[in-house]
Write a protein that holds these residues in place. Structure first.
Motif, PDB file in Angstrom:
ATOM      1  N   GLU A   1       3.890   5.578  -5.895  1.00 15.49           N
ATOM      2  CA  GLU A   1       3.643   5.641  -7.341  1.00 15.49           C
ATOM      3  C   GLU A   1       2.607   6.705  -7.685  1.00 15.49           C
ATOM      4  N   GLU A   2       1.571   6.810  -6.865  1.00 14.09           N
ATOM      5  CA  GLU A   2       0.537   7.819  -7.125  1.00 14.09           C
ATOM      6  C   GLU A   2       1.100   9.226  -6.947  1.00 14.09           C
ATOM      7  N   PHE A   3       1.892   9.418  -5.911  1.00 13.47           N
ATOM      8  CA  PHE A   3       2.520  10.716  -5.667  1.00 13.47           C
ATOM      9  C   PHE A   3       3.398  11.110  -6.855  1.00 13.47           C
ATOM     10  N   LYS A   4       4.145  10.162  -7.368  1.00 16.40           N
ATOM     11  CA  LYS A   4       5.001  10.423  -8.528  1.00 16.40           C
ATOM     12  C   LYS A   4       4.161  10.822  -9.742  1.00 16.40           C
ATOM     13  N   ARG A   5       3.065  10.122  -9.968  1.00 13.87           N
ATOM     14  CA  ARG A   5       2.213  10.442 -11.131  1.00 13.87           C
ATOM     15  C   ARG A   5       1.592  11.828 -11.010  1.00 13.87           C
TER      16      ARG A   5
ATOM     17  N   GLU B   1       0.823  -1.209   0.000  1.00 17.62           N
ATOM     18  CA  GLU B   1       0.000   0.000   0.000  1.00 17.62           C
ATOM     19  C   GLU B   1       0.863   1.267   0.000  1.00 17.62           C
ATOM     20  N   LEU B   2       2.019   1.215   0.659  1.00 14.83           N
ATOM     21  CA  LEU B   2       2.911   2.376   0.658  1.00 14.83           C
ATOM     22  C   LEU B   2       3.593   2.535  -0.699  1.00 14.83           C
ATOM     23  N   MET B   3       3.947   1.423  -1.336  1.00 18.65           N
ATOM     24  CA  MET B   3       4.521   1.504  -2.679  1.00 18.65           C
ATOM     25  C   MET B   3       3.512   2.107  -3.658  1.00 18.65           C
TER      26      MET B   3
END
Length: 374
Positions: A158-162, A152-154
């Protein structure tokens, strides 16, 4: 004093480790100087009595309370893989820097390196630690993040990066969707150094110019702006290509078969980078791995100007050293052991001793009639 009490406590243990308390300012400065140089001296050419370690597993950290058990298990892991390592770091914070003698030039060695990195990551996570306690993970260890962070943290990463980088233009493939940890190695199984002819002997580097230039692994002490001698040209220009590290990197790329510098000894890019080198040998004394750019420059210019007229600034000292080495096959990089008094002179006379009408300049005109002298 707390430090004195700790020393007494350690010394009172049966079979306890040796320790020493430093309270003299001169001793403290000497110990700190050793610590400052540890990053460079942990990767030292074997010919200098050093250790050819790599920093891929660089600064894992665990809580200080479990540092001892972690290190014992880490040593057992190294033994299982047949690796040797140099440790240094910040024991009080549980952060361990290491240099490990990975074989990164063969396919089997790279596969073993990958297995070790995966097992080392599992080990530090089992102790509740971090893959990186001081520096970033980046390309070298980001592939191992899922072993430390839950799914869930990974997904959140990934969402933060997008959100902030929807086109993936900022440091792509470094942390999110990372390159494999065994990709883009400095050497790797595809590494094929050129068998370059050379005139200096490089006895501490296996008789190889490529290995000599490869001593530099990027510590960057040559980029300092105060203290020591190295590197005068960088101090003036502040450009990487005019630092010892920048020049060494160009020579490494020149010596690699698939490297971007394809002209070998005739490379204009390398000649330009070496042009402002004063051949002061400050790097030979100040560099942690004893890069000798003055000798490398003499070697390069000897080949670069072979069969060409030499400009005034390379007709003397640099050319003399290289030609004497070629004639006598000297056994030291400074060719002071070459046969004959003239060859010995080439490594001891400075450019200031080169004067018209001198015996030295008369000898050079007789030896190299096509060379300009000053």
């Amino acid at each position: 004093m707390r430090a004195a009490r700790l020393v007494r406590a350690v010394r009172s243990r049966p079979h306890g480790p040796s320790c020493r308390f430093y309270d003299d300012p001169a001793d403290e400065a000497a110990v700190w100087e050793i610590r400052c140089h540890s990053a460079g001296t942990a990767h030292m050419p074997v010919g200098l009595g050093g250790h050819g370690g790599w920093p891929n597993w660089e600064d894992a950290a665990v809580h200080p309370d479990v540092l001892g058990p972690y290190l014992r298990d880490f040593l057992r892991l190294l033994d299982r893989h047949g690796y040797d390592a140099v440790f240094y770091g910040h024991w009080g914070q549980g952060c361990v820097h290491s240099r490990i003698d990975f074989d990164l030039r063969s396919l089997g060695g790279v596969h073993a390196f990958r297995r070790f990195m995966e097992e080392a990551a599992d080990l530090v996570v089992a102790y509740g630690g971090s893959l990186s306690g001081e520096h970033g993970d980046g390309h070298g260890r980001a592939e191992l993040w899922p072993r430390m962070f839950p799914p869930e943290l990974m997904r959140a990463f990934e969402e933060f990066k997008r959100v902030w980088d929807p086109d993936g233009r900022m440091n792509p493939h470094k942390l999110i969707d990372p390159y494999p940890l065994d990709a883009h190695l400095r050497e790797g199984p595809a590494y094929r150094p050129r068998d370059l002819e050379h005139v200096f002997a490089y006895p501490l580097d296996g008789g190889s110019f490529t290995e000599a230039a490869g001593r530099c692994f990027g510590v960057g002490k040559c980029r300092h702006l105060s203290g020591g001698v190295m590197c005068p040209s960088f101090i003036v220009t502040r450009e990487e290509k005019h630092s010892t590290r920048g020049r060494a990197r160009l020579l490494q790329e020149m010596a690699e078969s698939a490297g971007p510098v394809g002209d070998g000894w005739r490379s204009e890019a390398v000649r330009e980078a070496l042009d402002l080198c004063l051949a002061c040998k400050g790097c030979r004394s100040d560099c942690p791995v004893k890069v000798d750019m003055a000798t490398y420059k003499a070697e390069f210019l000897h080949h670069y100007y072979a069969g060409r007229l030499r400009p005034r600034q390379v007709s003397g000292h640099d050319a003399a050293r290289a030609r004497c080495a070629a004639a006598a096959r000297c056994t030291t990089t400074g060719c002071s052991r070459s046969r004959g008094a003239t060859c010995a002179g080439c490594s001891t006379r400075s450019a200031r001793s080169w004067r018209p009408g001198s015996r030295w300049s008369a000898w050079s005109r007789a030896a190299w009639p096509s060379s300009a002298t000053s």
